[in-house]
Motif scaffolding. Structure first.
Motif, PDB file in Angstrom:
ATOM      1  N   ILE A 341       6.258  -4.564 -10.059  1.00 13.72           N
ATOM      2  CA  ILE A 341       5.321  -5.689 -10.171  1.00 13.72           C
ATOM      3  C   ILE A 341       6.103  -6.975 -10.475  1.00 13.72           C
ATOM      4  CG2 ILE A 341       3.372  -6.647 -11.474  1.00 13.72           C
ATOM      5  CD1 ILE A 341       2.348  -3.776 -11.835  1.00 13.72           C
ATOM      6  N   TRP A 344       7.535  -8.258  -7.389  1.00 13.90           N
ATOM      7  CA  TRP A 344       6.481  -8.881  -6.574  1.00 13.90           C
ATOM      8  C   TRP A 344       6.231 -10.316  -7.054  1.00 13.90           C
ATOM      9  CZ3 TRP A 344       3.354  -7.301  -2.467  1.00 13.90           C
ATOM     10  CH2 TRP A 344       2.162  -8.011  -2.274  1.00 13.90           C
ATOM     11  N   CYS A 354      -1.855  -7.241  -7.960  1.00 14.37           N
ATOM     12  CA  CYS A 354      -1.318  -5.898  -8.181  1.00 14.37           C
ATOM     13  C   CYS A 354      -2.316  -5.054  -8.978  1.00 14.37           C
ATOM     14  CB  CYS A 354      -0.022  -5.967  -8.987  1.00 14.37           C
ATOM     15  SG  CYS A 354       1.145  -7.176  -8.354  1.00 14.37           S
ATOM     16  N   LEU A 573      -1.146  -5.190  -3.442  1.00 14.28           N
ATOM     17  CA  LEU A 573      -0.178  -4.182  -3.892  1.00 14.28           C
ATOM     18  C   LEU A 573      -0.883  -3.168  -4.794  1.00 14.28           C
ATOM     19  CD1 LEU A 573       2.721  -3.102  -4.410  1.00 14.28           C
ATOM     20  CD2 LEU A 573       2.958  -4.854  -6.177  1.00 14.28           C
TER      21      LEU A 573
END
Ligand code: ATP
Ligand code: MG
Length: 721
Positions: A341, A344, A354, A573
């Motif tokens: 994460i 990301w 996410c 995601l």
């Protein structure tokens, strides 16, 4: 009139559904095919093109959040906000009707809603008042019995006890509960639906009124309606008369995940029998996910036998493979997820894009801790955060009282949990005496119990039992390690026995959470510098965690939720954590073919939440139910074609010596996962994982104070301990 904005953003099948002439309609389609979008456009179409009044529209969604999103979508399409339209959940709409027609419904004007905790307490009181043995007749079981009957539409007078003793007693409780609710003007969740059904059924005038009014009834997530909800819809829409309305239902049999709460997938199958002239439309293009995510999800759900059967396709490119990560343990799994994460976010993504989804609520604790350690704001949806859950608060209250008898709040919380015959009256006497004499509740209770004046012998006795229990627990935990202290209290406080008597998935979740608390204690590392006792340190840690970390509504937060709570949502995601046999499919479902199919649908729901990137993670070792387990990867992972997945290799083969014996390179600098080490700056820690070889080798260490870090093995100067 310009209607292009209503139809242009739709494909042919969607357009057909949105612009069809009034009539019954069933849209049956897979995930991400635009069902919810079609529903919103249909409403806008009815208002703007067909010129129906907003008063004639009733839309039912699954959650309040979905309802407000639906309103937003419609307002956007119409460029104004139509008043008079009803959009809400089944419960919300039932409540609204009952509020307007309280007299016809036989309710007092200001009737109260009982949430399930309130209901539980009331049932408990009734069992006591009936003079029943609370051990033998646990309130949760009676509550479950009552709700199940209501969900079937069965009032006490209609229950057939067939001479069965257990049923006879439960029925007596049900009857007394109904009387108490009527006396107090109280309505529980199941009652809302049942009353609303009876209201329409038994009042021809109201029935005619609403049939006339709601010409269009639109239902999202139709596959998860239960018997009462469907019966209510059928009553409301009527059939064959001039005043009857039209049902527009959208759903996906592959996403029916509430069978355990009485939802009936058959409702979809029956729909076309009940409404033979209904038009069925299938949507087959998926707009949400990449080709790979879609193909993987399709392959998994294809294993289910009882399906209406449909295939989805997409114009989107293949995208990235579905990533599989095999973690050493649940901690490593959580840190891996958090690291991905962070990556990301570093690459410009938002945290709110996410989502981490899990099968069981207890899984959130390790994930929450990993996020907290990284200082990453998160939000847990549709459930309380770990340390805020009722059963955890109960267990913590015992710990607090053992640690400090003067903790009045803890005393109040558990003095009669589990029930031990200390009634509200007794507690009131204790409170009064404590106030008068400036004592803590504990001291007051002790005195009262000894003087035996203000309390009946029975009450004094019960109170004495509680005081001895706490003293006994304190004695029992002396000289134990923190985790063993927690375990001792879990077992000897009576909480496990108490929750074991309840029925169903919720009770099991409570037991799981209590076991998870022991795990939390085991991995808790007291801050040595502060010189706190481990137990005291753990208690303040828990208190702080309960109040922090939850990002504010406007803050960009990582989204945490159970798979059930993720229905209807989408995220760029997505992580599915704990995709292991025993956890997912749940061990209670794996053997039963019907329940296994529901688990597989849940997996399909989870996977199809992902728009761009999907990770499935599992751990080789997980503490579950107080024991270390060594689960296998879930069969669902095996059901994805190999060509679509890619295993993420964060660590070298060293971490899996058992599976690759012979080809294993020697461990880096003698380091192994699980090994205690010391770093010149970060101090003591434990090796979690290793990756790469030679000069490139990296090692992941969980430091006692600094949290988890990746270091270059050759440069870190780690010393094994
Ligand atoms: P679920 O079964 O998960 O509830 P759904 O069938 O309700 O999914 P939606 O949420 O309505 O699907 O749509 C999925 C995504 O695809 C949304 O982002 C939606 O805006 C988009 N979408 C739907 N139809 C179209 C279309 N014709 N053109 C472009 N995007 C679309
Ligand atoms: Mg939807």
């Amino acid at each position: 009139m310009d209607i292009t904005h209503l139809l242009d953003p739709l494909n042919d099948a969607q357009r057909e559904a949105v612009s069809a002439p009034p009539g019954h309609m069933l849209i049956i389609a897979g995930a991400g095919s635009g069902k919810t979008r079609v529903l919103a456009h249909r409403i806008a179409w009815l208002l703007q093109v067909e010129r129906f009044s907003p008063f004639s529209i009733l839309a039912v969604t699954f959650t309040n959040k979905a309802a407000s999103e639906m309103r937003g979508r419609i307002e956007e399409l119409l460029e104004n906000s139509p008043g008079g339209m009803w959009v809400g959940t089944f419960h919300g709409i039932a409540h609204r009707m009952l509020r307007s027609h309280w007299q016809e419904a036989g309710l007092p004007q200001g009737f109260q809603i009982l949430d399930s905790e309130d209901q539980y307490r009331l049932v408990k009181r009734i069992i006591r008042e009936l003079g029943l043995d609370e051990e033998k007749w646990p309130a949760r079981q009676a509550q479950w019995f009552i709700n199940a009957r209501k969900d079937e539409g069965v009032r006490p007078s209609a229950v057939d006890d067939q001479g069965d003793q257990t049923t006879i007693v439960l029925l007596t409780i049900y009857q007394a509960y109904e009387t108490a609710c009527a006396r107090g003007g109280m309505v529980d969740f199941a009652e809302l639906l049942l009353r609303a059904l009876e209201l329409l059924r038994d009042n021809p005038v109201l029935q005619a009124h609403y049939r006339q009014r709601f010409q269009h009834i639109l239902v999202d997530e139709f596959q998860d309606t239960n018997a009462i909800q469907y019966a209510w819809l059928r009553l409301l829409v009527g059939s064959g008369t001039a005043s009857s309305g039209w049902l527009f239902v959208v759903g996906d049999d592959d996403q029916s995940i509430y069978g355990w709460r009485g939802a009936r997938i058959e409702n979809i199958q029956q729909f076309t029998r009940h409404y033979p002239d209904a038009k069925t439309i299938r949507l087959e293009q998926n707009y949400r996910s990449t080709g790979t995510i879609l193909a993987a999800s399709n392959a998994v759900i294809a294993r289910n036998g009882s399906r209406l059967g449909k295939e989805l396709w997409t114009r989107h490119g293949e995208g990235e493979p579905v990533y599989i990560y095999q973690a050493i343990n649940d901690l490593d799994e959580a840190h891996f997820i958090v690291e991905r994460i962070s990556k990301w976010v570093d690459e410009g993504g938002l945290r709110s894009e996410c989502a981490v989804l899990y099968r069981s609520n207890a899984q959130s604790r390790v994930l929450e801790e990993a996020l907290l350690q990284r200082g990453m704001p998160y939000r847990v949806h549709g459930g309380l955060r770990f340390f805020e859950r009722a059963e955890i608060r109960d267990a913590m209250a015992y710990l607090r009282l053992v640690n400090n008898r003067g903790d009045d709040a803890a005393f109040e919380r558990v003095v009669n949990v589990p029930a031990r015959g200390i009634g509200a009256r007794t507690v009131e006497v204790v409170r009064e005496f404590a106030r008068e004499s400036q004592l803590t509740l504990w001291q007051a209770a002790k005195e009262l119990q000894q003087q035996q004046q203000r309390l009946s012998a029975r009450a004094a006795n019960a109170l004495g039992g509680f005081l001895r229990l706490i003293d006994g627990l304190a004695e029992g935990v002396r000289d134990l390690e923190l985790a063993d202290q927690v375990e001792h209290i879990r077992l000897h406080s009576g909480l496990v026995a108490h929750f074991s008597k309840e029925k169903g998935e919720k009770a099991q979740a409570r037991l799981d959470n209590l076991e998870e608390l022991v795990n939390a204690a085991r991995s808790f590392v007291a801050d040595e510098e502060e010189g706190q006792e481990p137990l005291a340190g753990f208690l303040s840690h828990a208190a702080l965690e309960a109040g922090e970390g939850q990002g504010d509504a406007w803050e960009d937060c990582v989204q945490l939720m159970t798979l059930h709570a993720a229905k209807g949502l989408e995220f760029p995601l997505v992580f599915l954590a704990g995709v292991e046999e025993g956890l997912f499919p749940h061990r209670m479902s794996a053997e039963d073919p019907v329940r296994l199919e529901e688990e597989r649908r849940l997996c399909y729901v989870g996977m199809t939440r992902a728009m761009r990137v999907l990770y499935l993670t599992f751990a080789e070792r997980r503490r579950l139910h107080g024991k270390d387990t060594y689960p296998r990867a879930s069969r669902f992972i095996g059901e994805i074609p190999r060509g679509l997945v890619q295993e993420v290799r964060m660590r070298g083969a060293v971490s899996r010596p058992s599976t690759v014996v012979g080809t294993t390179p020697p461990p880096q600098g003698g380091l192994n996962p699980g090994q205690p080490v010391r770093h010149p700056i970060f101090g003591a820690g434990v090796v979690l994982a290793l990756e790469g070889e030679g000069a490139q080798a990296r090692v992941q260490v969980n430091f006692e104070t600094g949290g988890c870090k990746w270091l270059m093995a050759s440069l870190a100067g780690l010393q094994s301990l």
